[in-house]
Design an enzyme around this catalytic site. Structure first.
Site, short mmCIF file in Angstrom:
data_model
loop_
_atom_site.label_atom_id
_atom_site.label_comp_id
_atom_site.label_asym_id
_atom_site.label_seq_id
_atom_site.Cartn_x
_atom_site.Cartn_y
_atom_site.Cartn_z
N GLU A 228 65.75 66.93 73.45
CA GLU A 228 66.15 68.10 74.24
C GLU A 228 65.15 68.17 75.39
O GLU A 228 63.99 68.52 75.20
CB GLU A 228 66.13 69.37 73.39
N CYS A 262 63.90 75.71 79.50
CA CYS A 262 64.80 74.64 79.91
C CYS A 262 66.18 75.18 80.25
O CYS A 262 66.89 74.62 81.09
CB CYS A 262 64.90 73.58 78.81
#
Length: 454
Positions: A228, A262
């Site tokens: 990720e 993010c």
């Protein structure tokens, strides 16, 4: 080599920790390996009881954990409290649902009985970031451990106290010894650990550069990995929205965790007919923010996590300006101490500028102006990233149609992008691969095995 815990609001070094030597790593893995076998032998309900107890530990110690997060990485205290509660919810979700997510599947075939079973792989190495120091670990560890794996944690070097607190939390919840361990190691040591026969798989949340290194090492040793990585999420605003309320949501989407997420909105893609008013409204909202002690309830601008991160963000802003972006507000360091940065708006951002092409991991909103929805989608997809995104419109059906065209792991319509234990989370392109959360995350670190019987 040492790891330092530095308060980003003051610059004060709180504690220093020595990294482990090679023999310490080997001894710890020798302890985790048999513990994993014992953990895997337990039933789902037995494992679930430990995670329900862990949820209680999080809630009982919420204030101390939240203060630790705030002191070590600078997050607003109210956001840190919310992070701990999310950890408790995540633990309970997998305690309640893992048996369903991983139940045997009987499938008709030429056998008398054929069944797909989900069995643990072994020890999973979790390489975790600093921006959500508790939640990032729990969302990876809870599904992996409920599947029967053991977990070893390599946390970010600037949150060593959070890393150790997590190990203590598992101990207080009564988990069998060595089923979860925090390893005080460097990034280079973590990479070399992937080669160890006792490590079965690895999951990383971090930068694209770190992802490439981990993926290369995992590939070399034929081990499963989930990545990720970064994101440059588009926040598409069509001209039929309520500008005031949408701008308020935009502020939250950009400044959650001081923009150090993010999935924070990064590129605000506005139809040009409403762009001027939207930017003006966003500027007004930013002008009402106040920097200060992140533990103070009146503070709305917290420090960034590190001074070097602030310097990198400032350089991206300046390079974008040099290429034609217009700084509307903010965009400079605040105060004489700490890693504070004035939230900024960069207008007239275009492809080719750092503010468009790179991830801005801090409180800077990049404004991109477009003629229509079709151009908005085109520019939203003009990125190497593909983590999340959102579309804002009074017409939900139109919003969903556009959301389906966005190249990302998730797209929200009239909502801020967030992770939810019930829904899969992850990205495409340079935002990584694999999924966390939901049943998809529970099945990442298992042997999906066919059993065929005549």
């Amino acid at each position: 080599m040492s790891m330092q815990s530095i308060n980003p609001a003051t610059g004060q070094i709180m504690q220093s920790f020595s990294t482990w030597q090679a023999d310490q790593i080997s001894i710890a893995l020798d302890q985790v390996e048999p513990a994993q076998a014992g953990w895997a032998a337990l039933g789902y309900e037995q494992r679930a009881q430990f995670f329900r107890q862990l949820a209680q530990v999080f809630r009982q110690n919420s204030e101390s954990y939240a203060h630790l997060i705030t002191e070590e990485m600078g997050k607003l205290l109210k956001e840190a409290r919310a992070e701990i509660e999310k950890c408790a919810i995540g633990c309970e979700h997998y305690a309640d649902h893992a048996a369903l997510y991983l139940r045997d599947e009987v499938i008709a075939s030429d056998a008398s009985r054929s069944v797909v079973v989900y069995q643990p792989l072994g020890i999973v190495l979790c390489i975790m970031p600093w921006n959500f120091p508790f939640w990032q670990l729990i969302r990876a560890a809870a599904p992996a451990m409920m599947a029967g794996n053991a977990v070893v944690l390599k946390h970010a070097s600037n949150v060593p106290q959070c890393a150790l607190a997590l190990e203590v939390a598992f101990q207080q919840a009564g988990f069998p010894a060595n089923t979860f361990r925090t390893f005080m190691i460097s990034a280079a040591q973590a990479e070399s650990m992937i080669a160890d026969r006792r490590i079965a798989a690895v999951t990383l949340t971090g930068s694209c550069a770190a992802g490439r290194k981990v993926a290369a090492m995992a590939g070399q040793h034929l081990k499963k990995c989930v990545l990720e990585l970064g994101g440059s999420d588009p926040f598409i605003v069509l001209d039929d929205v309520d500008i005031e309320s949408t701008a308020q949501q935009a502020l939250v989407a950009r400044l959650q965790n001081m923009g150090q997420s993010c999935i924070a909105a990064k590129r605000f893609i506005l139809q040009e007919t409403i762009a001027d008013v939207f930017v003006e409204q966003l500027q007004t909202l930013i002008s009402q923010l106040r920097s200060g002690d992140p533990k103070d309830t009146g503070t709305t601008i917290a420090p960034m996590a590190r001074m070097d991160l602030r310097s990198e963000l400032q350089a991206q802003v300046e390079r974008s300006q040099a290429l034609g972006a217009q700084l509307v507000t903010g965009g400079f360091p605040i105060g004489e101490q700490g890693a504070y940065y004035a939230p900024a708006i960069l207008d007239h951002v275009q492809p080719g500028m750092p503010a468009f092409d790179e991830e801005l991991f801090g409180p800077v909103a990049a404004i991109v102006r477009v003629k229509n929805a079709e151009e908005a989608v085109q520019l939203a997809n003009r990125t190497q990233f593909g983590l999340g995104g959102s579309v804002w419109t009074r017409d939900p059906a139109r919003g969903e149609a556009l959301a389906r065209q966005i190249h990302a792991g998730c797209t929200f319509v009239n909502g801020i992008v967030k992770s939810d234990p019930r829904l899969p989370f992850g990205g495409i392109k340079e935002s990584g691969y694999g999924r966390e959360l939901s049943y998809h995350g529970a099945r990442e670190f298992v042997n999906i095995k066919t059993v065929w019987v005549r």
